[in-house]
Design an enzyme around this catalytic site. Structure first.
Site, PDB file in Angstrom:
ATOM      1  N   ARG A  11      13.393  17.124   4.592  1.00 57.67           N
ATOM      2  CA  ARG A  11      13.022  17.887   3.399  1.00 57.67           C
ATOM      3  C   ARG A  11      12.345  16.982   2.366  1.00 57.67           C
ATOM      4  O   ARG A  11      12.055  17.411   1.262  1.00 57.67           O
ATOM      5  CB  ARG A  11      14.266  18.540   2.775  1.00 57.67           C
ATOM      6  N   LYS A  15       7.768  12.037   2.988  1.00 54.32           N
ATOM      7  CA  LYS A  15       7.835  11.818   4.440  1.00 54.32           C
ATOM      8  C   LYS A  15       7.043  12.872   5.196  1.00 54.32           C
ATOM      9  O   LYS A  15       6.338  12.557   6.157  1.00 54.32           O
ATOM     10  CB  LYS A  15       9.290  11.942   4.920  1.00 54.32           C
ATOM     11  N   ASP A  75      15.280   8.340   9.762  1.00 58.96           N
ATOM     12  CA  ASP A  75      16.115   7.822   8.692  1.00 58.96           C
ATOM     13  C   ASP A  75      15.497   6.488   8.312  1.00 58.96           C
ATOM     14  O   ASP A  75      15.158   5.682   9.179  1.00 58.96           O
ATOM     15  CB  ASP A  75      17.574   7.658   9.119  1.00 58.96           C
ATOM     16  N   GLY A 159       8.944   7.301  -3.204  1.00 59.95           N
ATOM     17  CA  GLY A 159      10.100   6.401  -3.149  1.00 59.95           C
ATOM     18  C   GLY A 159       9.841   5.075  -3.846  1.00 59.95           C
ATOM     19  O   GLY A 159       9.370   5.033  -4.994  1.00 59.95           O
ATOM     20  N   TYR A 160      10.142   3.995  -3.138  1.00 61.27           N
ATOM     21  CA  TYR A 160      10.050   2.654  -3.721  1.00 61.27           C
ATOM     22  C   TYR A 160       8.662   2.036  -3.575  1.00 61.27           C
ATOM     23  O   TYR A 160       8.478   0.845  -3.859  1.00 61.27           O
ATOM     24  CB  TYR A 160      11.081   1.736  -3.048  1.00 61.27           C
ATOM     25  N   LYS A 181      -1.696   2.446   4.042  1.00 56.99           N
ATOM     26  CA  LYS A 181      -0.232   2.417   4.154  1.00 56.99           C
ATOM     27  C   LYS A 181       0.190   2.732   5.592  1.00 56.99           C
ATOM     28  O   LYS A 181       0.995   2.015   6.180  1.00 56.99           O
ATOM     29  CB  LYS A 181       0.432   3.406   3.171  1.00 56.99           C
ATOM     30  N   HIS A 186       6.362   0.946   8.032  1.00 55.32           N
ATOM     31  CA  HIS A 186       7.515   1.129   8.917  1.00 55.32           C
ATOM     32  C   HIS A 186       7.423   2.495   9.619  1.00 55.32           C
ATOM     33  O   HIS A 186       7.664   2.607  10.812  1.00 55.32           O
ATOM     34  CB  HIS A 186       8.797   1.009   8.094  1.00 55.32           C
ATOM     35  N   ARG A 187       7.029   3.545   8.874  1.00 54.44           N
ATOM     36  CA  ARG A 187       6.963   4.889   9.473  1.00 54.44           C
ATOM     37  C   ARG A 187       5.784   4.982  10.451  1.00 54.44           C
ATOM     38  O   ARG A 187       5.890   5.570  11.516  1.00 54.44           O
ATOM     39  CB  ARG A 187       6.846   5.947   8.360  1.00 54.44           C
TER      40      ARG A 187
HETATM   41  P1  ITT Z   1      15.510  13.557   4.767  1.00 56.83           P
HETATM   42  O1  ITT Z   1      16.900  13.065   5.104  1.00 56.83           O
HETATM   43  O2  ITT Z   1      15.439  15.035   4.523  1.00 56.83           O
HETATM   44  O3  ITT Z   1      14.487  13.083   5.755  1.00 56.83           O
HETATM   45  P2  ITT Z   1      15.741  11.629   2.614  1.00 56.83           P
HETATM   46  O4  ITT Z   1      14.842  11.243   1.481  1.00 56.83           O
HETATM   47  O5  ITT Z   1      17.183  11.911   2.293  1.00 56.83           O
HETATM   48  O6  ITT Z   1      15.079  12.881   3.358  1.00 56.83           O
HETATM   49  P3  ITT Z   1      16.490   9.212   4.016  1.00 56.83           P
HETATM   50  O7  ITT Z   1      17.941   9.457   3.950  1.00 56.83           O
HETATM   51  O8  ITT Z   1      15.902   8.666   5.287  1.00 56.83           O
HETATM   52  O9  ITT Z   1      15.645  10.533   3.725  1.00 56.83           O
HETATM   53  O10 ITT Z   1      16.133   8.230   2.793  1.00 56.83           O
HETATM   54  C1  ITT Z   1      14.908   7.614   2.756  1.00 56.83           C
HETATM   55  C2  ITT Z   1      14.721   6.973   1.378  1.00 56.83           C
HETATM   56  O11 ITT Z   1      14.247   5.627   1.557  1.00 56.83           O
HETATM   57  C3  ITT Z   1      13.635   7.713   0.608  1.00 56.83           C
HETATM   58  O12 ITT Z   1      14.185   8.745  -0.185  1.00 56.83           O
HETATM   59  C4  ITT Z   1      13.023   6.578  -0.217  1.00 56.83           C
HETATM   60  O13 ITT Z   1      13.808   6.356  -1.366  1.00 56.83           O
HETATM   61  C5  ITT Z   1      13.153   5.374   0.718  1.00 56.83           C
HETATM   62  N1  ITT Z   1      11.938   5.256   1.569  1.00 56.83           N
HETATM   63  C6  ITT Z   1      11.851   5.499   2.906  1.00 56.83           C
HETATM   64  N2  ITT Z   1      10.586   5.331   3.336  1.00 56.83           N
HETATM   65  C7  ITT Z   1       9.860   4.986   2.256  1.00 56.83           C
HETATM   66  C8  ITT Z   1       8.498   4.704   2.048  1.00 56.83           C
HETATM   67  O14 ITT Z   1       7.608   4.789   3.039  1.00 56.83           O
HETATM   68  N3  ITT Z   1       8.104   4.389   0.818  1.00 56.83           N
HETATM   69  C9  ITT Z   1       8.984   4.314  -0.197  1.00 56.83           C
HETATM   70  N4  ITT Z   1      10.275   4.597  -0.107  1.00 56.83           N
HETATM   71  C10 ITT Z   1      10.737   4.930   1.120  1.00 56.83           C
END
Ligand code: ITT
Length: 206
Positions: A11, A15, A75, A159-160, A181, A186-187
């Site tokens: 959600r 992502k 994740d 995110g960060y 990016k 990583h993704r």
């Molecule tokens: P879903 O579980 O629904 O996928 P979520 O945001 O809760 O959404 P995660 O538990 O995997 O997902 O947490 C991932 C967090 O890590 C995300 O909210 C960001 O704060 C950070 N993050 C992950 N990938 C990132 C990226 O490419 N750039 C910046 N921050 C990232």
């Protein structure tokens, strides 16, 4: 060949955009990525795992069993050396409020306030998981090394991204365009690794 439906089990809007960009580039002819907005009755999956791998599998398995469709999830999170790998699997809720990017960034900057540049190493991890209704599954990990800046730079991504500078880059992730990016993230690494296996399991190769 008809396109196979695969549920995108997240959600997080940032992502979702990246999943669609990266997977559509590889599989747009064979896979139809269906968002969770098509399944409003599904509740959020509680992330009770202790590792990125456990949580990625938990999300993909739950959504697959509840929709009856092949599902892909990730994740992911930021692991900071000076914080012994935190926030790690707690990245989304590091400030206490799930998904509040600004508050999460502020908390990290505060915690690293007195840490000098050479000790601000960090990495992003992403584990993606793909699960089929017959129970077959596959996972792939991607890592991006870098360091934490002293203030946010740039406004792309999510995110960060504004406080993370990849190794070898003069810019933060939020100052890079989407293609830049994806090419190093990583993704991007995780999804490019899992994509051929997804195609093989769906039988969409060739
Ligand atoms: P879903 O579980 O629904 O996928 P979520 O945001 O809760 O959404 P995660 O538990 O995997 O997902 O947490 C991932 C967090 O890590 C995300 O909210 C960001 O704060 C950070 N993050 C992950 N990938 C990132 C990226 O490419 N750039 C910046 N921050 C990232």
């Amino acid at each position: 060949m008809s396109r196979q439906q695969v549920v995108l089990a997240t959600r997080n809007l940032g992502k979702i955009e990246e999943f669609r960009r990266i997977l559509d580039e590889i599989h747009s002819d064979s896979i139809d990525l269906v968002g969770l907005e098509h399944f409003p009755e599904l509740e959020d999956v509680e992330e009770t795992g202790e590792t990125f791998l456990e949580n990625a599998l938990l999300k993909a398995r739950t959504v697959c069993s509840e929709t009856g469709l092949p599902s892909i999830a990730d994740d992911s999170g930021l692991c900071i050396d000076a914080l012994d790998g935190s926030p790690g699997i707690f990245s989304a809720r590091w400030s206490g409020v799930h998904g509040n990017d600004r508050a999460n960034i502020e908390k990290v900057l505060k915690e690293l306030y007195s840490i000098p540049a050479q000790e601000r190493g960090a990495h992003f991890t992403c584990v993606s998981a793909f699960v089929m209704p017959d129970g077959s599954e596959t996972t792939a990990e991607g890592i991006l090394q870098g360091l934490i800046l002293t203030e946010p730079m740039g406004d792309h991504g999510f995110g960060y991204d504004p406080i993370f500078r990849p190794l070898g880059s003069a810019l933060s992730l939020a100052q890079l365009n989407a293609r830049e990016k994806d090419s190093m993230s990583h993704r991007g690494k995780s999804l490019r690794a899992i994509a051929p296996r997804v195609a093989a399991m769906l039988g969409t190769l060739g």
